[in-house]
Design an enzyme around this catalytic site. Sequence first.
Site, mmCIF file in Angstrom:
data_model
loop_
_atom_site.group_PDB
_atom_site.id
_atom_site.type_symbol
_atom_site.label_atom_id
_atom_site.label_comp_id
_atom_site.label_asym_id
_atom_site.label_seq_id
_atom_site.Cartn_x
_atom_site.Cartn_y
_atom_site.Cartn_z
ATOM 1 N N GLY A 148 0.835 -1.196 0.000
ATOM 2 C CA GLY A 148 0.000 0.000 0.000
ATOM 3 C C GLY A 148 0.865 1.240 0.000
ATOM 4 O O GLY A 148 1.953 1.259 -0.583
ATOM 5 N N CYS A 149 0.411 2.269 0.665
ATOM 6 C CA CYS A 149 1.115 3.555 0.708
ATOM 7 C C CYS A 149 2.587 3.391 1.059
ATOM 8 O O CYS A 149 2.930 2.905 2.128
ATOM 9 C CB CYS A 149 0.441 4.457 1.737
ATOM 10 S SG CYS A 149 1.330 5.997 2.042
ATOM 11 N N PHE A 150 3.463 3.814 0.139
ATOM 12 C CA PHE A 150 4.882 3.609 0.406
ATOM 13 C C PHE A 150 5.422 4.530 1.492
ATOM 14 O O PHE A 150 6.435 4.243 2.107
ATOM 15 C CB PHE A 150 5.747 3.684 -0.859
ATOM 16 C CG PHE A 150 5.484 4.791 -1.849
ATOM 17 C CD1 PHE A 150 4.928 6.007 -1.483
ATOM 18 C CD2 PHE A 150 5.829 4.608 -3.185
ATOM 19 C CE1 PHE A 150 4.732 7.027 -2.420
ATOM 20 C CE2 PHE A 150 5.631 5.598 -4.128
ATOM 21 C CZ PHE A 150 5.087 6.820 -3.739
#
Length: 210
Positions: A47-49
């Site tokens: 998901g969100c890095f």
Amino acid sequence: MKTRSGLAGFAATVLLSLASVGFSAGAQPAKPAGSTLAAASAVFAGGCFWCLEADFDKLPGVLATESGYTAGKTANPTYHQVSAGGTGHTEAVRVSYDPAKVSYQQLVDYFWRHIDPTVKDRQFCDVGTQYRSGIYWQNEAERKIAEASRDALLKSGTLKQVFTEIAAASAFYPAEEYHQDYYTKNPIRYAYYRNGCGRDARVREIWGHK
């Protein structure tokens, strides 16, 4: 910005406040000054890095983390291309680590417990193939470790299903500079996003820890 339930206005604000700079595809994370150890690398998508970077930076033995894009078909993609979908890439993090202090097996085990493997083509409030989770092995030893780790989770009953892809590593394209270490550069905005997305609450629900 990212597709986030209830966070569209915030995302727009963040986007307007950021200025993208160029990057060099394939650049390696810098090794700490004075280090004589040979660093190894591993690539994960969760998901969100921004969040995955923050999580891995807490693990002893990790030397550096780098946000980027991988497992897609578009060369040198931009954030806007990836976040819009269609490039085949997923947001990912390349982890540079000291094998004498942390093993690949430990990295994989740590990774599982900081994502939600039970969902397909999404992580928390971010939806789309660009937010799918993945472990991208670079050799047969890594492939065997990743697959055995997944199989053990399923056999133990800890998880009833795992949608995290385990695939051979492909080109990794570093994200724009403003994404690197975002959580340290923009702590308030980062905390607002992470809390609003429910990442930690869902991780606790699955794994029983922070």
